[in-house]
Design an enzyme around this catalytic site. Structure first.
Site, PDB file in Angstrom:
ATOM      1  N   ASP A 199      42.478   2.575 -53.989  1.00  0.00           N
ATOM      2  CA  ASP A 199      41.262   3.370 -53.830  1.00  0.00           C
ATOM      3  C   ASP A 199      40.560   3.404 -55.198  1.00  0.00           C
ATOM      4  OD1 ASP A 199      39.429   5.425 -53.865  1.00  0.00           O
ATOM      5  OD2 ASP A 199      40.741   6.900 -52.918  1.00  0.00           O
ATOM      6  N   GLN A 202      37.235   6.409 -57.838  1.00  0.00           N
ATOM      7  CA  GLN A 202      37.127   7.176 -59.079  1.00  0.00           C
ATOM      8  C   GLN A 202      37.163   6.278 -60.313  1.00  0.00           C
ATOM      9  OE1 GLN A 202      35.812  10.251 -60.154  1.00  0.00           O
ATOM     10  NE2 GLN A 202      36.420  10.515 -58.044  1.00  0.00           N
ATOM     11  N   CYS A 363      39.555  18.249 -53.102  1.00  0.00           N
ATOM     12  CA  CYS A 363      40.091  17.440 -51.990  1.00  0.00           C
ATOM     13  C   CYS A 363      41.405  16.785 -52.403  1.00  0.00           C
ATOM     14  CB  CYS A 363      39.106  16.376 -51.510  1.00  0.00           C
ATOM     15  SG  CYS A 363      37.571  17.052 -50.915  1.00  0.00           S
TER      16      CYS A 363
HETATM   17  N1  7TS Z   1      38.998   8.669 -53.129  1.00  0.00           N
HETATM   18  C1  7TS Z   1      38.796   9.243 -54.323  1.00  0.00           C
HETATM   19  C2  7TS Z   1      39.741   8.973 -55.451  1.00  0.00           C
HETATM   20  C3  7TS Z   1      37.685  10.077 -54.503  1.00  0.00           C
HETATM   21  O1  7TS Z   1      37.477  10.646 -55.699  1.00  0.00           O
HETATM   22  C4  7TS Z   1      36.793  10.311 -53.420  1.00  0.00           C
HETATM   23  C5  7TS Z   1      35.622  11.243 -53.546  1.00  0.00           C
HETATM   24  C6  7TS Z   1      37.042   9.657 -52.216  1.00  0.00           C
HETATM   25  C7  7TS Z   1      38.162   8.855 -52.098  1.00  0.00           C
HETATM   26  C8  7TS Z   1      36.121   9.776 -51.047  1.00  0.00           C
HETATM   27  O2  7TS Z   1      34.942   9.094 -51.294  1.00  0.00           O
HETATM   28  P1  7TS Z   1      33.718   9.123 -50.256  1.00  0.00           P
HETATM   29  O3  7TS Z   1      32.614   8.444 -50.988  1.00  0.00           O
HETATM   30  O4  7TS Z   1      34.162   8.396 -49.048  1.00  0.00           O
HETATM   31  O5  7TS Z   1      33.454  10.570 -49.976  1.00  0.00           O
HETATM   32  N2  7TS Z   1      35.800  12.249 -54.509  1.00  0.00           N
HETATM   33  C9  7TS Z   1      35.060  13.365 -54.678  1.00  0.00           C
HETATM   34  C10 7TS Z   1      35.312  14.286 -55.719  1.00  0.00           C
HETATM   35  O6  7TS Z   1      36.193  14.153 -56.557  1.00  0.00           O
HETATM   36  N3  7TS Z   1      34.429  15.276 -55.615  1.00  0.00           N
HETATM   37  O7  7TS Z   1      33.622  15.051 -54.566  1.00  0.00           O
HETATM   38  C11 7TS Z   1      34.010  13.851 -53.971  1.00  0.00           C
END
Ligand code: 7TS
Length: 405
Positions: A199, A202, A363
């Site tokens: 993933d 980040q 989260c």
């Molecule tokens: N994985 C990681 C490591 C993340 O930080 C996030 C979103 C996701 C998955 C999900 O990403 P999305 O674009 O599908 O929503 N992280 C965060 C956060 O740290 N604060 O708000 C969203």
């Protein structure tokens, strides 16, 4: 090019905003990044000049839109070191991409199989796999972390066996900033025949990975984390995996032939791209990648490392402030708490001073459970932040402490 932060800030119109009467200090980059004018212009240009559905081919606008969308796919392919363009699947983001893979593994996993997740995942890299395990009777096991917020690699090795079919973890933790040793994890997982999903949500704004060299099986990320728009992201999968996985959603564009008796599916990448995608978003994702590469990922990392170490040492001067996630290998994320003060209260006060930080469990509830805390205040820095903004944060946190203790 030399790193000129003031010049870079000119590219981001939102940074001129005031919030609660103060100049905006945007330190919630881990949640989503701000967008440079080039990305905004690109979306306006698409909707103003060549808005049309793609892969329909017949008329000029459609051809222009299709060409621009496929150029973006190529840019993404080159940026991430992907071998074939059809290994780039456009998704609505990281969450969608993980669910796509987890759904596909429903027909591959069986009882007795094991999947490994790290202790420091975002919920979107936990819940879809739990749902997969419920469907297949496979077992979910957890690679533990330690007090500094690093994975315990000896335990990872002990967990690996011939039953391990999949390992999934983030490259960088959103709540702690830890950069995980993904090369080592991929190599060790491959030795027992397990596939690995990384993933990159980040890490993508800080580290440019070479997916071919990493030999990773799947990589997912979201454009909005790297100066692109929301609602678009990618799944990279090795061709042999993507060919093995069944389609996730049925609909237009993902078929070869449809009759009521039987439908055959399109080849990659269309098999996984049912329906009208986020066309403007996809094209603008390509522009965001160009923008970041023009600045340079090495330059970005060096500058952000400087901000991180300055902010860390300044914040630690505040008595009673504890930082969670103290690995030497970190991106520019600082999660902290003030002794005896709820993170939400700190977040509210600093917002009144125009400073945007995130508060809560981010989260990543298992991380909070590990530290036995309800949440943290998280300041996450980007290459357009400045030392002066760090000073403002430090002053605001001091003020919050004074008001709340
Ligand atoms: N994985 C990681 C490591 C993340 O930080 C996030 C979103 C996701 C998955 C999900 O990403 P999305 O674009 O599908 O929503 N992280 C965060 C956060 O740290 N604060 O708000 C969203």
């Amino acid at each position: 090019m030399s790193f000129d932060v003031q010049k870079i800030r000119e590219d981001f119109p939102i940074l001129k905003r005031k919030v609660n009467g103060h100049p905006l200090v945007y330190l919630d980059n881990a949640a989503t990044s701000q967008k440079p004018q080039a990305v905004i212009d690109c979306m306006v240009d698409y909707y103003s000049n060549y808005n049309a559905n793609i892969h329909r081919w017949v008329h000029t606008l459609s051809q222009e839109a299709t060409d621009a969308y496929e150029v973006a796919r190529k840019k993404i392919q080159n940026h991430f070191g992907i071998i074939h363009p059809e290994e780039v699947i456009f998704t609505s983001g990281t969450t969608h991409a993980i669910n796509l893979v987890a759904n596909g593994f429903s027909s591959i996993l069986k009882k007795g199989d094991e999947v490994l997740v790290s202790a420091m995942e975002h919920h979107s890299n936990i819940v879809p796999w739990q749902m997969l395990c419920e469907r297949t009777d496979a077992t979910l096991k957890v690679i533990p972390m330690n007090e500094t917020g690093e994975l315990v690699m000896e335990d990872f090795e002990k967990l690996l066996s011939e039953n391990t079919k999949l390992v999934f973890l983030n490259h960088v933790s959103n709540a702690l900033g830890t950069i995980n040793p993904i090369e080592e994890i991929i190599n060790k997982a491959h030795k027992v025949g397990a596939a690995v999903l990384i993933d990159g949500a980040q890490s993508c704004a800080h580290i440019k990975p070479n997916l071919k060299a990493l030999d990773v099986d799947f990589y997912v990320t979201s454009a909005h984390k790297m100066c692109g728009p929301t609602g678009v992201g990618i799944l990279y999968g090795k061709k042999e995996w993507l060919e093995k996985l069944p389609p996730y959603q049925g609909g237009g564009e993902m078929i070869k032939e449809v009759t009521f008796e039987k439908t055959t599916y399109a080849g990659l990448p269309h098999k996984f791209e049912a329906g009208t995608p986020n066309i403007a978003g996809g094209i603008a994702f390509g522009v965001a990648i160009d923008y970041l590469n023009e600045i340079g990922f090495q330059e970005i990392a060096t500058y952000e490392d400087g901000l991180l170490s300055y902010a860390t040492s300044e914040l630690l001067k505040i008595e009673g402030l504890k930082i969670y996630g103290t690995s030497k290998n970190k991106t520019s994320v600082i999660s902290f708490n003030l002794d005896g003060i709820h993170p939400y209260d700190v977040g509210t006060i600093v917002d009144k001073l125009g400073i945007a930080v995130r508060t809560g469990h981010h989260c990543a509830q298992p991380i909070m459970d590990y530290y036995k805390i309800p949440g943290t205040v998280r300041a996450s820095f980007s290459f357009y932040n400045t030392k002066e903004e760090v000073d403002k944060l430090v002053e605001a946190v001091k003020r919050a402490k004074m008001m709340l203790s």
